[in-house]
Design an enzyme around this catalytic site. Structure first.
Site, PDB file in Angstrom:
ATOM      1  N   LYS A 175       5.461   3.007   6.996  1.00 53.15           N
ATOM      2  CA  LYS A 175       4.216   3.078   7.759  1.00 53.15           C
ATOM      3  C   LYS A 175       4.246   2.109   8.935  1.00 53.15           C
ATOM      4  CE  LYS A 175       1.157   4.092   3.854  1.00 53.15           C
ATOM      5  NZ  LYS A 175      -0.073   3.600   3.212  1.00 53.15           N
ATOM      6  N   HIS A 231       0.868  -1.177   0.000  1.00 53.61           N
ATOM      7  CA  HIS A 231       0.000   0.000   0.000  1.00 53.61           C
ATOM      8  C   HIS A 231       0.903   1.224   0.000  1.00 53.61           C
ATOM      9  CE1 HIS A 231      -3.066   2.796   2.018  1.00 53.61           C
ATOM     10  NE2 HIS A 231      -3.294   2.735   0.723  1.00 53.61           N
ATOM     11  N   LEU A 255      16.270   8.009   1.548  1.00 50.58           N
ATOM     12  CA  LEU A 255      16.305   8.242   0.115  1.00 50.58           C
ATOM     13  C   LEU A 255      16.255   6.899  -0.601  1.00 50.58           C
ATOM     14  CD1 LEU A 255      16.570  10.412  -2.090  1.00 50.58           C
ATOM     15  CD2 LEU A 255      19.045  10.199  -1.861  1.00 50.58           C
ATOM     16  N   GLN A 303      11.899  -1.245  -1.056  1.00 51.21           N
ATOM     17  CA  GLN A 303      12.647  -0.100  -1.573  1.00 51.21           C
ATOM     18  C   GLN A 303      12.949  -0.302  -3.062  1.00 51.21           C
ATOM     19  OE1 GLN A 303      16.637   2.557  -0.939  1.00 51.21           O
ATOM     20  NE2 GLN A 303      16.658   0.560   0.003  1.00 51.21           N
TER      21      GLN A 303
END
Length: 181
Positions: A75, A26, A57, A92
């Site tokens: 989150k 999500h 980053l 990532q």
């Protein structure tokens, strides 16, 4: 789509949910320009981490940040070795690839990539159990969130149509009785 000279002149906001179960992704994104409110929010988020939620980053490879510069905001606090590998690894990589896919396909103008910033709030379930599924789902969710932001999806008409069926998400759907109250 906005013209290149005004692309993301104001904040663009998008959301996407892809997959099922513990490997679902999500992603919420805010896209804007350096020097604007998104730039301020981007720098502030990077400079003010909180316990368990350290923005970083997004890189395509070590020392190769994706363009536009994308801030990965977790989150869910890292909870165990596999969840950490999914957050900093597969999710990532999926976020980086999904943003890059949007640049390659022209959703994000490559000629403006150095002037744009993305803040991505990413859900990686602490129960994640498949890094490849995590990558695939995050790639699709990142691309979908960027597409939604750029195209302004969903429309108000789409939201009103969905509202007739009532709210629902993978974690909770109220019964008709609860909705009627």
């Amino acid at each position: 789509m906005p013209s290149p000279d005004s692309f993301a002149a104001s904040a663009l906001i998008g959301e996407s949910f892809v997959g099922d179960g513990v490997n679902a992704a999500h992603t919420n994104v805010v896209i804007g320009r350096k020097g604007g409110p998104v730039g301020t929010a981007w720098a502030t988020a990077l400079a003010t981490p909180s316990a368990g939620h350290v923005p970083f980053l997004t890189v395509l490879r070590p020392s190769v940040p994706v363009k536009p510069a994308t801030l990965f905001v977790t989150k869910a606090a890292a909870a165990g070795e596999l969840h950490e590998r999914a957050t900093w690894g597969s999710a990532q990589a999926g976020l980086a690839q999904g943003v890059l896919d949007a640049v390659v396909e022209g959703l994000l103008p490559a000629e403006e990539a150095d002037e744009l910033l993305i803040i991505a709030a990413v859900w990686v379930n602490p129960g994640v159990d498949d890094l490849d599924a995590s990558f695939r789902n995050q790639r699709a969710a990142a691309y979908g969130a960027v597409r939604a932001a750029v195209t302004g999806a969903p429309s108000v008409a789409d939201v009103l149509d969905a509202a007739e069926k009532g709210p629902a998400n993978p974690f909770y759907t109220p019964s008709a009785e609860v909705l009627a109250r």
